[in-house]
Structures are given as C-alpha cells and as structure tokens.
Design a protein around this motif. Sequence first.
Motif, short mmCIF file in Angstrom:
data_model
loop_
_atom_site.label_atom_id
_atom_site.label_comp_id
_atom_site.label_asym_id
_atom_site.label_seq_id
_atom_site.Cartn_x
_atom_site.Cartn_y
_atom_site.Cartn_z
N ILE A 188 0.83 -1.21 0.00
CA ILE A 188 0.00 0.00 0.00
C ILE A 188 0.86 1.25 0.00
N ILE A 189 1.87 1.26 0.84
CA ILE A 189 2.76 2.43 0.93
C ILE A 189 3.48 2.66 -0.40
N SER A 190 3.96 1.59 -1.01
CA SER A 190 4.65 1.72 -2.30
C SER A 190 3.71 2.23 -3.38
N PHE A 191 2.46 1.76 -3.37
CA PHE A 191 1.47 2.23 -4.35
C PHE A 191 1.25 3.74 -4.21
N LEU A 192 1.10 4.20 -2.97
CA LEU A 192 0.89 5.63 -2.75
C LEU A 192 2.10 6.43 -3.19
N GLN A 193 3.28 5.95 -2.87
CA GLN A 193 4.51 6.65 -3.23
C GLN A 193 4.67 6.75 -4.75
N ASN A 194 4.33 5.69 -5.44
CA ASN A 194 4.55 5.63 -6.89
C ASN A 194 3.45 6.31 -7.70
N ASN A 195 2.27 6.51 -7.10
CA ASN A 195 1.14 7.00 -7.89
C ASN A 195 0.60 8.37 -7.48
N ILE A 196 1.12 8.92 -6.39
CA ILE A 196 0.64 10.23 -5.94
C ILE A 196 1.84 11.17 -5.81
N PRO A 197 2.15 11.88 -6.87
CA PRO A 197 3.29 12.81 -6.83
C PRO A 197 3.09 13.86 -5.73
N GLY A 198 4.15 14.09 -4.99
CA GLY A 198 4.10 15.13 -3.97
C GLY A 198 3.70 14.65 -2.59
N ILE A 199 3.35 13.36 -2.45
CA ILE A 199 2.98 12.87 -1.13
C ILE A 199 4.22 12.89 -0.23
N ALA A 200 4.06 13.45 0.95
CA ALA A 200 5.22 13.68 1.81
C ALA A 200 5.75 12.38 2.40
N GLU A 201 4.94 11.69 3.15
CA GLU A 201 5.38 10.44 3.78
C GLU A 201 4.21 9.45 3.78
N PRO A 202 4.13 8.62 2.74
CA PRO A 202 2.98 7.71 2.61
C PRO A 202 2.84 6.74 3.77
N SER A 203 3.93 6.49 4.50
CA SER A 203 3.86 5.52 5.59
C SER A 203 2.96 5.99 6.72
N GLN A 204 2.72 7.30 6.82
CA GLN A 204 1.89 7.82 7.91
C GLN A 204 0.39 7.64 7.66
N VAL A 205 0.05 7.10 6.50
CA VAL A 205 -1.36 6.87 6.19
C VAL A 205 -1.88 5.59 6.86
N LEU A 206 -0.97 4.75 7.32
CA LEU A 206 -1.37 3.47 7.90
C LEU A 206 -0.62 3.21 9.20
N HIS A 207 -1.37 2.89 10.25
CA HIS A 207 -0.76 2.54 11.54
C HIS A 207 -1.36 1.22 12.03
N LEU A 208 -0.60 0.52 12.84
CA LEU A 208 -1.07 -0.71 13.45
C LEU A 208 -1.06 -0.54 14.97
N GLY A 209 -2.07 -1.15 15.61
CA GLY A 209 -2.15 -1.14 17.06
C GLY A 209 -2.24 -2.55 17.59
N PHE A 210 -2.10 -2.69 18.93
CA PHE A 210 -1.99 -4.02 19.53
C PHE A 210 -2.54 -3.99 20.95
N TRP A 211 -3.38 -4.96 21.30
CA TRP A 211 -3.96 -5.03 22.65
C TRP A 211 -3.44 -6.18 23.52
N PRO A 212 -3.07 -7.33 22.97
CA PRO A 212 -2.62 -8.42 23.84
C PRO A 212 -1.43 -7.98 24.69
N GLY A 213 -1.51 -8.23 25.97
CA GLY A 213 -0.43 -7.83 26.87
C GLY A 213 -0.61 -6.44 27.44
N GLY A 214 -1.51 -5.66 26.87
CA GLY A 214 -1.79 -4.33 27.39
C GLY A 214 -3.20 -4.21 27.91
N ASP A 215 -4.10 -5.06 27.41
CA ASP A 215 -5.51 -5.01 27.78
C ASP A 215 -5.71 -5.80 29.08
N ARG A 216 -5.74 -5.08 30.19
CA ARG A 216 -5.90 -5.75 31.48
C ARG A 216 -7.30 -5.57 32.05
N ASP A 217 -8.25 -5.15 31.23
CA ASP A 217 -9.63 -4.95 31.69
C ASP A 217 -10.25 -6.29 32.07
#
Length: 854
Positions: free
Chosen positions: A216-245
């Motif tokens: 996805i990041i490579s597609f954005l980089q190659n197809n959208i001229p002028g995009i500053a940092e395509p990697s910031q369009v996608l983030h991952l999160g994680f709950w195992p080990g942090g979710d103590r509810d």
Amino acid sequence: MPDTRLLTFNELVGVKFQLYNSLFTSLPFHRIEKTGLLVSILLMNCEEGYAKKNSPVEIIDAFFDRQTALTTTAEKADLLFRIVQYVERQVVLFDALEDAAFAQVNDMTGKGTLKQLLLQAAQQHLESELLEQLQSFSVNVVLTAHPTQFYRGVVLGIIHDLAHAIQLNSEGKIYSYLQQLGRTPFFKQEKPTPYDEAVSLIWYLENVFYAAAGRIISFLQNNIPGIAEPSQVLHLGFWPGGDRDGNPFVNAATTLQVANALRGSILRSYYMEVRKLKRRLTFKGVDQALARLEKQLYEHLFLPDHPLSLHKEDILLALHDIRRQLLEDHSGLFAELVESLIHKVNAFGLYFASLDVRQESSVHGRTLEALAKKGALPAAYLNADGKQKMELLAAANAMKESVQLEDELLRDTVDSMRVIRKIQETNGERGCHRYIISQCNSALNVMEVYGILLLAGWNKSSLRVDIVPLFETVKDLQGAGAIMDALYSDNAYRQHLQQRGNRQTIMVGFSDGTKDGGYLMANWSIYKAKEELTALSAKYGVEVVFFDGRGGPPARGGGKTHQFYASMGKNISGREIQLTIQGQTVSSNFGTVDAAQYNIEQLMHAGLSNRMLQEDDTVLHEEEEELLTRLSATSYEAYQALRDDPCFLEYLGHASPLRFYAETNIGSRPAKRGAASKLALKDLRAIPFVGAWSQLKQNVTGYYGVGTALRQAEVDGRWKEVRAMYGHSLFFRTLMDNCEMAMEKCYFPLTAFLAEHPVYGQLWKKIEAEYELTREYVLRLSGNGELMEGNPVDRLSIRMRERIVLPLATIQQYAITRVREMEEKGETGPEKNAFEKLVMRCSFGLINASRNSA
C-alpha cells in the motif's frame, strides 16, 4: 446475466472443496476413512432429521442405531470426538481454499480500492484535494486478542502453506499438507497466556501486515506525486499484553514482555529484508554499508543481553546513505527496494504496532483511595466530591518510592503507568502512548488516570500519554457529551490536551452496546454520540478522533465495516479511521497479504471518499434522523422486554454453551468480569454472550427488535418514509445489510425442540417470532426473495460453512442435553466429563467456521 464473482467462487472454492475433501478419506490415518464416510452420513441425517422436526438427541441416537454397532457411552463419545476433529479439518481446508481464491474472487483494483479512488479523483479533477487529504488522514488497525478465534501458530502456518499450494495447483504439496493437517493438534491442552495470544497475533504482523502495508505504501509513493510520507497513512495497534480490563493474568511485566516481542518481531522483519537486499545490492561501497546494517540488526536480535541501544533513526540513517550511494554512483539501480524499506521503517519504527493499555475505571478509583491512605494524596481526597477530587488530582506530584500498595492489582495499576515510559524509551513514543478507560462513567474517571500517571512519576509538561475514555452502553453513549464537556472545561486537562496537539481520541464500543440495548439502538446511539462529540469538540477547538471497538459479527459491530465508514456524514469527524480487529475478523479479512491489502484499501477508500467525494446518500436528513430515533426506541423497547425476562439468562445458560466458555482454552480471559458466582448480564462479557447466541444459531443481538420497529412504523403510516430512507441512506442500508448477515446464520430447527419446554418454551417462540418478523420486513425493504441476495458470494460462503458445521452444532446440543440430564440425576464421573469436553470442542469448530461473519 450470471454473477462472475459467484461463478469464480463456486469453481475455485465450492468445487475444489468437494475434490480435496475427498482426499481426507484416503489419508493413511487410523480409522480416518470410516470417520469421513460417517461425517457425510451424519450430515445427511441432520438435514433430514431437522426437516422432520427431530431434536439433536433424536438425530444422534438414530445415527448410532442405524450406522454403528456401538453400545457403550464411551465408544459413542469417542466416535463423536473423531467426527468433531474431522470437521475441524474440513473448516481449515475451506479457509485455505477461500484464502487461495481471494484475489480472483475480489477485484484487487476495482470498487473500493486505492486505484479506483485515484481514477475518481482524476475524473473529478480532485488530485490536489486527494493529496491534501492524505497529509492528515490515516487508518489505524488495532489487533486484539479477544478469544473468538485462535488457531495455534503451527495451524496458521499450514493454512498459509496449503492456500499457496492450492494457488499453484501443486497436488503433491496439497496432499502432503493435508497429511500434516491430520497429524497436527489444533489446540493446546492448557489455556494460553496473554503472551501466547500476543505471539499468535504477531504471526499476522510478520507474515501478513508487514507485506500488505509495504504494498500500500509503495502504491501511494509511486502513484501520488508530492505525497510527503505515505507511511503515515497506515498505523497498526496491539492489545494483547496491554488489555488488562478484567483479565487477571495481564500485568506490567506482561506488557513489557509483549513490547519487547513486538520490537524483536519488527527487527526480524527488517533483518530478513536486508538479507534479501544483499542479493541485489552487490555494488562497491553499498555492500559494505548494507553489511554493517545487517550486523547491527543481528546483534540486537540474536545476542543475549545486548543493550537496547538501536534507534529508528540509526536504521534510517544507514538506509538513506545506501540510497544516496545508489543514486550517485550506480544509476539508481534497485533504489526503489531501499525506498520501500525506508517507508516501512517510518511506518513501524521499532515498535511494529502501538501497544495500548486498557483498564476498567473502578480499578483506578480503588487505587487512588489506597494511595490517599498511604499519604500520596492529601487526606481530604477520601471525602472529597468529584470536582474536588479532580482538582486534587490535577495538582498531584510524583510519590515517594517508599509508597507501596499491598493489593497486587492496585500495585500493578501504578506499575503499568511506569512501564509505559520504559517502553517509550526503547521502542519510541508510538510504542505505547494510549491508556483506555473501560466503563468510563464520568470526567473524574479520566482525571483519575491523569492523576495516577503523575503519581507514578510522569511530569505534566512531558506527559506523552493519550487518555482515551471508552463509552459502550447506551446510557454511557448518551452521557458521553456531558463527560467530555466537563473535561474540555477543566483547565488541567485542557493543558494536557494542548501538549498533545489539541487532539482527543474517544473510543466507542459496539459489543456491550448491543448486549445492553440491542442491535438498532446500539448502532444509532453510537452514530448520535459521534455527532454530538464532533460538534462539542469543534466548539472547544479540539480535534476529536473516534476509535471504534468492533467485533467480528454484526452483533458486535462487524459486518461490512467499510460501508459504515463510507456512510458517515460530514457532521461526524472522519480524519482518521481507527478500529479494533479481533477474533475471526483477523483471519477472514486480514488472513492473507491479498485480503489484508484489499480490506485496508477498502477502509482507506471509505474514509477518503467520504471526505472528498461525499455523495448525497451519506448525509441523513433531519426527518430521517427523527425516524431512526423512533425506530431505535421501538427496537430498544422490544429488546429490553426480552432482556428483562426473568428466564433470559437462564435460558441462555440452559440451551447454549455459555457456561463452558470460561473452561475453553481459546482465550486467557474469564467469561465475565468480577468474581461473583451468580451470572449477571452487566458482568457477562459481550464475547461469550454474543458467541453463545451464535452457537445456538439464534444470533439475537444481530436483529432482535428490528422487525418490531419496522412493523410499528408501518402501523404508524410511515412505511413509505422507511422505504425512502432505505433508498437514500447508505447508513440505514448498511444496518439492514448486516442485519441480514446475522439472520442468514440463524438456524432455528436446531433448537426447535425447546419450543415445548415447560419453562423456556415461550421464550424460544418469542425469539423465533421476532426472527421471522424481521426477516419479512427486511426482505420487503430490499425487494429480494432471500436474505443476502445482494451479496451472493458471501451468502454462498456462509451457507457452505454452515452446512460443514451442522454436525458440530448438532453434536454440541446433544452433549449439552446429556450433561443436563446427568446433572438432574446427580451423576458425575468420566462420562459427564467426556460430554462437557465435547461441548467445548464443538465450540472451537463452530467459532473458527464463523470467520466470514466479519
């Protein structure tokens, strides 16, 4: 005209399943041929038996009498276990076939993809608008370990390899992997720890998300001229080990252990990619720079006790230098490979996925009371009112190291605040920067976390933690505006927000909402809460970001998730899409690189098109909002009447595997919050609650009350308005589409024998009547003759899966009945234990087969 997607699915999944399923019977295993033949016979017996209105006990007893010579209970239980194990492997085969066919069944460059979005933007001359939106928009996919589906890592590997072999039509490998599947245990004998659950999900990060995000990041980089940092369009999160509810097995040490595992996982991914680069970058100077980077990564990965001194910037510095050399000295040859890795390092840093910490609000209150008694807060805190407590917490300072709490849970609550800082020091701020408060009922609940953070040693001016309230029940959602108003008005909290960029994340949860208020009211309450919170935040100059807690099935906020985001109007903040991905949703929507890429792109397209290309059907008219409010209220009244029936929970415990959830080994969490022995709806977790209805094949929380609401609208002379709203509003259509999915997975003949039960018969009839009523009105709305007629591929997938597991559902009901009979007679012993284990094993297969509910 035939549906080409349906034809493709039938050819690549339906036909091949019949072909490869027949291979099972030829595998060289003890008694497997006979078991395979008996599974087919049992399936026919089930279908014929239910058509004759027979009960599961009658069907299984007749099967034993006609098809076997077995006489003892132990022999019969042994055969049923073998049938369950056989069907489990049929489910895995079906999973692998769907995975292998994904890219051919789904158009990877068609509707809802990034490529289509670029075409739409070009056609409407909105390229600059798209570029501007991409600078601030992102999708955050948060993986959670809720126990709704977890194969062991080795089984995941087999599914992955089997799907690849099917894609290549490699019959030899397919046969070998089927043999491996037959010999591999599916589940551990002991419960997984939270760390085990984390490792299971990290498998997906390494084997799926790393590659999909790279595409996805490579597609954005190659197809959208002028995009500053395509990697910031996608983030991952994680709950195992942090979710103590409510999970007594998660503590600060677990959180740190999982954070280290995430760091090791992403370094391993970088290391493997650097090793691949070495095969291409063999040029003078470049090869030496790459060898130095490889050595750095190797030392941090494999040398024990090596100091955690490597930083994201060190890796980027080395990669930028390599890229520079390629451009200056080697005509830019293979520079795009290095750029791809640079973008991944920017996207994942040294944390891979941000580890969220979550705890229930009452724990924080108890912790502060204990600290006040130890002198860490003024003595006046104990008798202060809410406003006074907020003021005292805002003035808190780091407590002395000598202050120690005796209660393990409360002590760990403070330790968890300190661990967040430790993780940030090694993995970077994004490694762990959010603290989520379950059952957030007041502004004080948020300030309690703020106060504990200060007491644990954080400095106000450098408090790099976002405090996230979670609103889930109907009452909490309706009161969310008042809570956030009080927080935005509080000087100390506003200063904290300013330091965090005037950005407030608010989590809204579906699971407890549907458990509490039913399907329609939960969804509408969330929509209205988002509207109110968006307007309120704008008034205070705060950018609000919504984080959606969604489960797998529609009853827990799942279904066609991207359609929900596409249907949000401009009066709801949509700068980011943040959502939990849990249980079977991980494997169904993100189980392969193709599926993950496709479904992440669907979310991106939904969010970006909603901001740029907003159509009229994404905005609800005032009259439609009033109508939805009325429908939700009527639906809520119907669901409430069911929920408040004195027999409601007793019925669920009697007829379903609910009480066995806590004994399964698929998840580390208990089935309910608190230690009380009596089952209460408030304490019961949404997952076993919704899961129990699902295994009963009644799916109450996915439709109950909808039919009553639609019928009342017709009685009130508003049916034309409902029809018009269905035609105009994508939000309402999506609600009804997901309602259809929940109903498509219902099968009332399984439990029809309960209609004559002296205690629960009326309740069963009431549920079945609401199902039929809802089905009638939903079909009238859509104009279709069958449920999910507009989604024929998903419908066929569901029907094939439901047919595969019909013997499991029947065996489970048979075993539940036998356990009840033995308990009524006061019988104990190995036979009762065998039936109880049979109930649990059937749960595994039924849960895993539900992956298409996402």
